[in-house]
Scaffold this active site. Structure first.
Site, short mmCIF file in Angstrom:
data_model
loop_
_atom_site.label_atom_id
_atom_site.label_comp_id
_atom_site.label_asym_id
_atom_site.label_seq_id
_atom_site.Cartn_x
_atom_site.Cartn_y
_atom_site.Cartn_z
CD GLN A 96 -1.13 0.58 3.69
OE1 GLN A 96 -1.39 -0.32 4.47
NE2 GLN A 96 -1.62 1.80 3.81
CB ALA A 156 -4.57 -1.30 4.41
CE1 TYR A 157 2.06 -6.28 1.69
CE2 TYR A 157 3.08 -6.21 3.87
CZ TYR A 157 3.04 -6.71 2.58
OH TYR A 157 3.96 -7.65 2.18
N GLY A 158 -0.70 -4.83 6.59
CA GLY A 158 -0.54 -5.71 7.73
C GLY A 158 -1.82 -6.44 8.10
CE LYS A 161 1.26 -9.91 2.18
NZ LYS A 161 1.46 -10.99 1.19
#
Length: 252
Positions: A96, A156-158, A161
């Site tokens: 992101q 958001a990425y974390g 995932k």
């Protein structure tokens, strides 16, 4: 090479660069027939030619991880080429725009959902269906060290995932009776184009990651691919539902 993947057909997403490209070369060297998938088909074809020149078996297929139809079509192409699927390395992802939680926009959140979560959900189901027809197989999902702890720079990425870790574990339990193993890896800082893009957007991030890694450096993509290769091999026959850190001790 140890030939630990000899005779296996393995599908790799995000194979045009970084960890995916390293995995494509390594898996082929270890004896697998590889099918490489990515949006960047020109780069894929160069890797395919390289593998074939060394006597390996490789093919390329276009893949848009934001499209469920494209994902299913790519896995159908694997069936057309080889009639079966023994292993899948779901490595494709998008990072992101770095920024704190309260400035992360809806577009970033939606893209993270589509590519870093829903795409894996779709791919895993299609891969498992083909594996069941052949008596079983193994799936490895690339997550991130950022899924294991607070991730203020990439919220958001974390989050996506971490959700991927959950479905990895659920799939392992759900599909164990069909002889399908499912595991995840959580790489730490790795010298890839994705990190280069993050460094460009946030100068100094590579130095910060290196400083927080006990081994004192970034990983090379092949070092991450080596763990995926083992998990996809029969040597890891009793490993399923694991989320394995590959981070030089950064998560310890």
């Amino acid at each position: 090479m140890t030939d630990m993947l000899t005779g296996k057909v393995i599908f790799i997403t995000g194979a045009s660069r970084g960890i995916g490209a390293a995995a494509a070369r390594l898996f082929a060297q270890e004896g697998a027939a590889v099918v490489l998938a990515s949006r960047g088909t020109e780069a894929l074809e160069r890797i395919v030619k390289e593998i074939r020149a060394e006597g390996g078996v490789a093919d390329a297929v276009a893949l848009d991880l934001s499209s469920t139809e494209s994902i299913r079509a790519a896995i159908s192409r694997v069936e057309e080429l080889h009639g079966r699927l023994d292993g899948a390395f779901n490595n494709g992802a998008v990072i992101q725009q770095p920024g704190p939680l309260d400035t992360t926009g809806d577009e970033d959140i939606q893209q993270q959902f589509e590519v870093n979560f829903r795409a894996h959900w779709t791919a895993m189901n299609a891969e498992a269906a083909l594996m069941r027809a052949g008596g079983g197989g193994a799936i490895v999902n690339t997550s991130s060290i950022g899924s294991r702890r607070a991730n203020p720079a990439l919220p958001a990425y974390g989050a996506m995932k971490r959700a991927l870790n959950s479905i990895t574990e659920t799939a392992a339990v759900t599909w164990a009776p069909q002889h399908i193993r499912v595991n995840g890896i959580t790489p730490g800082g790795t010298a890839t184009e994705m990190i280069d893009a993050w460094e460009a957007a946030t100068p100094g991030v590579v130095d910060r990651i290196t400083a927080s890694t006990p081994m004192g450096r970034m990983a090379e993509p092949r070092e991450i691919a080596e763990v995926a290769a083992w998990l996809l091999s029969d040597r890891a026959s009793w490993v399923s539902g694991a989320i394995i850190p590959v981070d030089g001790g950064a998560g310890a």
